[in-house]
Scaffold this active site. Structure first.
Site, PDB file in Angstrom:
ATOM      1  N   ASP A 436      -0.216  22.596  97.512  1.00  0.00           N
ATOM      2  CA  ASP A 436       0.903  23.138  97.847  1.00  0.00           C
ATOM      3  C   ASP A 436       1.748  22.825  99.096  1.00  0.00           C
ATOM      4  O   ASP A 436       1.212  22.628 100.237  1.00  0.00           O
ATOM      5  CB  ASP A 436       1.518  24.465  97.106  1.00  0.00           C
ATOM      6  N   ASP A 495       7.941  22.792  88.947  1.00  0.00           N
ATOM      7  CA  ASP A 495       7.613  24.174  88.971  1.00  0.00           C
ATOM      8  C   ASP A 495       8.841  24.784  87.706  1.00  0.00           C
ATOM      9  O   ASP A 495       7.984  25.291  86.829  1.00  0.00           O
ATOM     10  CB  ASP A 495       8.288  25.238  89.797  1.00  0.00           C
TER      11      ASP A 495
HETATM   12  C1  DGJ Z   1       4.513  26.398  94.579  1.00  0.00           C
HETATM   13  C2  DGJ Z   1       4.254  26.187  92.973  1.00  0.00           C
HETATM   14  O1  DGJ Z   1       4.719  24.996  92.727  1.00  0.00           O
HETATM   15  C3  DGJ Z   1       3.848  26.314  91.846  1.00  0.00           C
HETATM   16  O2  DGJ Z   1       3.178  25.529  91.095  1.00  0.00           O
HETATM   17  C4  DGJ Z   1       2.888  27.588  92.068  1.00  0.00           C
HETATM   18  O3  DGJ Z   1       1.382  27.177  92.866  1.00  0.00           O
HETATM   19  C5  DGJ Z   1       2.956  28.673  93.735  1.00  0.00           C
HETATM   20  N1  DGJ Z   1       3.899  27.839  94.067  1.00  0.00           N
HETATM   21  C6  DGJ Z   1       2.123  29.122  94.326  1.00  0.00           C
HETATM   22  O4  DGJ Z   1       3.046  30.597  94.839  1.00  0.00           O
END
Ligand code: DGJ
Length: 689
Positions: A436, A495
């Site tokens: 991430d 997301d």
């Molecule tokens: C952002 C990501 O896009 C999410 O899917 C998740 O992993 C969160 N961060 C976790 O902090």
């Protein structure tokens, strides 16, 4: 020197290297050949202009009479040599004062995908500050309408269109990552071009840092697409003899609309950056439990996942020391002994005993000011450092925090990260890292070295752990680009798991990226990001096509829902060889509330389509379903599959009452089938065989 002609799959690139400065005479439809009457490209000389015909060179500059945006501010280069080898042209040019050399490579893949990059070498005896160095390609005047993308968190890749007028339309990313508003692709085409129609020319910069991508229609009579890394003043300085290499510019032409671009890009990416197939069905714990890591609860989730057919269980954020929320602990990459007294072993064993692989979330490029790492190494925080012990806290001078976190300077923390990741991948049987990146850099002049260090780290890990797949995630889809793609295996597309938003995000991201690289997950009935409630069938159909997964606490799903999910996973496993190798097609719909997209097998014997309603239909009777991409001479049996959608009709079309219909591809493409009346936010899956 001579005239070079690259030709592949209906695309030509003609480069005239005979003059003082090599010029691209043509990029677009195949010109036949191989010999090109290059002199016929020499234009007239207009009044009030330079007194020789203006040619658009590889490195256009003021000194050549080019008053549009130059390839390099202040540059003036002459071609020294050019050669062709293995469908790649190499051109070496030197600055008129001899202190700089630019070597340009232009290669064409068998699918007609053009790659172009420069390498600038300091041939002088003083330090050289690298200016922005862009790649430019000419496009014809008929390409007068532009499409590029913008977006925001959970709304990536929103298309925007505009006419290309005199002047520069430039999209610039200063996020230190492409960003949610990444321009992604700059497409210029015949006015009104669509998914299936029109000549289009498109470029993408294969780079995960700062960049600009632009189009210019010059009053001089030329128009170009251009792109390059966006460098801060003084960001890169070259010692004598050193070089700077630009990212690749990826360029594709199609005379069959945007789908024609995918027809070149997808096969090229599948051969140049292949991923392991079949893609395992994932369960990711984020929206199921967030930071609430509890072994018995996660074991129950793993049981439920295994029962419906999940193949990979991914433990998201929250497993490392002190990480109870998103305000702390990034950088402390040790399993939290309080939450996990026996490490991750009990969970991983539980997962593996149920036949699933185990994956883990990391965010290596970040650091929380509230972390042991920040206390030990405040100087590792990117940006101007604060005196140790300052009450402002580590990194405070580096501007505002973002999600309460700061960026780790990879050039300083590289060995630490490599050691931590290596230790985790060695101790645990992990086959997948969700990598991430949840904030912009916001540090002038750092994006280049940070991006190069990231690429090096990923490459080193890939080499040491070739069985570990990596997913590029950046608060969803803020780092989806072809620079990182050769180093990773999957993109987290967005997301949002809201199917309505996902329909659009996946449709547009999929022009460039084939579906098997794009994670698409089934979320809870009420989407966590938007709060919108969607039918299970719509959510399932939306998540069917890509690298499929689940992002939902399945232990809260009803037995009936779990049965539907199990059936969906079984169907996905049956269809994924087709979905992840076929041609992606998207119909042009006369009603924007009705979308039709599908995947057709390369041999056109088999296809799956989704008819999707993303809004209220414009008329009582929707337009017929016209299937693009089929073999006109072949008969297809069309039958609905998957969970039935919700209809609002007194009677279905006759062919649906019969359950299936067999018709020639030509008929299905031209006349089509009468569509059933789906209510808004529904999807009907159709299999053609
Ligand atoms: C952002 C990501 O896009 C999410 O899917 C998740 O992993 C969160 N961060 C976790 O902090």
């Amino acid at each position: 020197m001579t005239v070079f002609h690259l030709r592949a799959a209906g695309t030509s690139l003609v480069l005239d290297a005979r003059g003082v400065a090599a010029s691209i005479l043509h990029w677009g439809p195949d010109l036949g050949g191989p010999d090109i009457p290059a002199d016929l490209f020499v234009p007239a000389v207009p009044p009030s202009s330079i007194d020789v015909p203006l040619r658009l060179s590889l490195l256009p500059s003021l000194a050549e009479g080019w008053t549009g945006r130059p390839a390099m501010e202040g540059g003036h280069f002459r071609t020294a040599e050019a050669q062709l080898q293995d469908q790649t042209i190499s051109v070496r040019a030197t600055s008129t004062d001899g202190t700089q050399e630019v070597c340009t490579e232009l290669g064409m893949s068998e699918q007609g995908v053009l790659r172009l990059r420069h390498r600038l070498t300091n041939r002088g005896d003083a330090e050289l500050t690298v200016p922005n160095l862009d790649m430019l390609l000419p496009i014809p005047a008929e390409a007068s309408e532009l499409l590029d993308f913008t977006g925001l968190w959970s709304h990536e890749r929103q298309p925007q269109r505009a006419p290309l007028r005199h002047g520069v339309w430039s999209r610039e990313s200063r996020h230190g990552r492409p960003g949610h508003d990444d321009a992604f692709l700059m497409v210029a085409g015949e006015p009104g071009f669509s998914f299936r129609k029109g000549r289009v020319w498109a470029v993408h910069l294969a780079w995960s840092g700062d960049k600009r991508i632009w189009a210019e229609r010059s009053a001089l009579g030329y128009q170009v697409l251009g792109a390059g890394e966006l460098l801060a003043p003084g960001e890169i300085r070259l010692a004598p003899g050193d070089s700077y290499e630009t990212p690749w510019l990826i360029a594709v032409h199609s005379d069959a609309g945007l789908d024609g671009l995918s027809d070149r890009l997808h096969p090229w990416l599948r051969s140049a950056s292949p991923v392991k197939l079949p893609r395992p069905v994932v369960l990711n714990t984020w929206e199921a439990v967030y930071f609430d890591h509890d072994l018995p609860a996660l074991e129950r989730l793993a049981d439920a996942a295994a029962e419906v057919g999940v193949e990979r269980f991914v433990l998201d954020d929250g497993w490392f020391t002190g990480r109870r929320d998103d305000k702390r602990a990034l950088g402390d990459w040790h399993v939290d002994p309080g939450v996990w007294p026996d490490g991750l072993h009990p969970l991983i064993s539980h997962v593996r005993e149920r036949g699933m692989e185990f994956g883990l979330w990391v965010e290596p490029e970040m650091i929380s000011p509230d972390s042991a790492l920040a206390a030990a190494h405040p100087d590792w925080i990117l940006g101007p450092s604060v005196a140790p012990g300052s009450s402002a806290g580590p990194g405070a001078a580096a501007g505002p925090t973002w999600r309460w976190q700061r960026v780790l300077d990879l050039t300083k923390a590289y060995d630490y990260l490599l050691e931590r990741l290596t230790a985790l991948l060695t101790e645990y049987p992990i086959t997948f890292l969700k990598w991430d990146h949840n904030r912009d850099l916001l540090t002038p002049g750092a994006a280049h070295r940070q991006t190069r260090a990231l690429y090096r780290l990923l490459a080193e890990l890939k080499e040491a752990f070739p069985h570990v797949e990596i997913e590029s995630c950046a608060s969803g889809g803020a780092r989806i680009d072809l620079g990182i793609l050769p180093l990773i295996d999957r993109f987290w597309t967005s997301d949002t798991n809201d199917p309505l938003d996902r329909q659009s995000i996946q449709r547009w991201t999929g022009i460039l990226i084939p579906p098997e690289y794009l994670g698409g997950h089934l979320g809870a009935g009420t989407a966590h990001v938007t709060g919108r409630t969607s039918a299970l069938g719509f959510r399932l159909a939306t998540a069917l096509f890509g690298s499929a997964g689940i992002e939902w606490n399945l232990t809260t799903a009803s037995p009936a829902e779990r049965a539907d999910i199990a059936a969906w996973i079984a169907e996905h496993k049956r269809l994924r060889p087709l979905l992840h190798s076929g041609r992606v097609v998207r119909a042009d719909s006369p009603d924007p509330a009705h979308l039709l997209h599908g995947v057709v097998a390369q041999d056109r014997t088999h296809a799956v389509f989704a008819l999707v309603t993303v809004g209220t239909p414009a008329a009582a009777l929707p337009p017929p379903i016209r299937f693009p991409g089929l073999d006109p001479e072949r008969d297809y049996t069309v039958r609905p599959i998957g969970a039935p959608p919700r209809y609002m009709q007194d009677a279905p079309p006759a062919w649906m009452t019969a359950g299936s219909v067999t018709l020639p591809g030509r008929f299905l493409a031209e006349a089509g089938l009468p569509a059933p009346l789906l209510t808004p936010e529904q999807a009907l899956l159709l299999e053609l065989s």
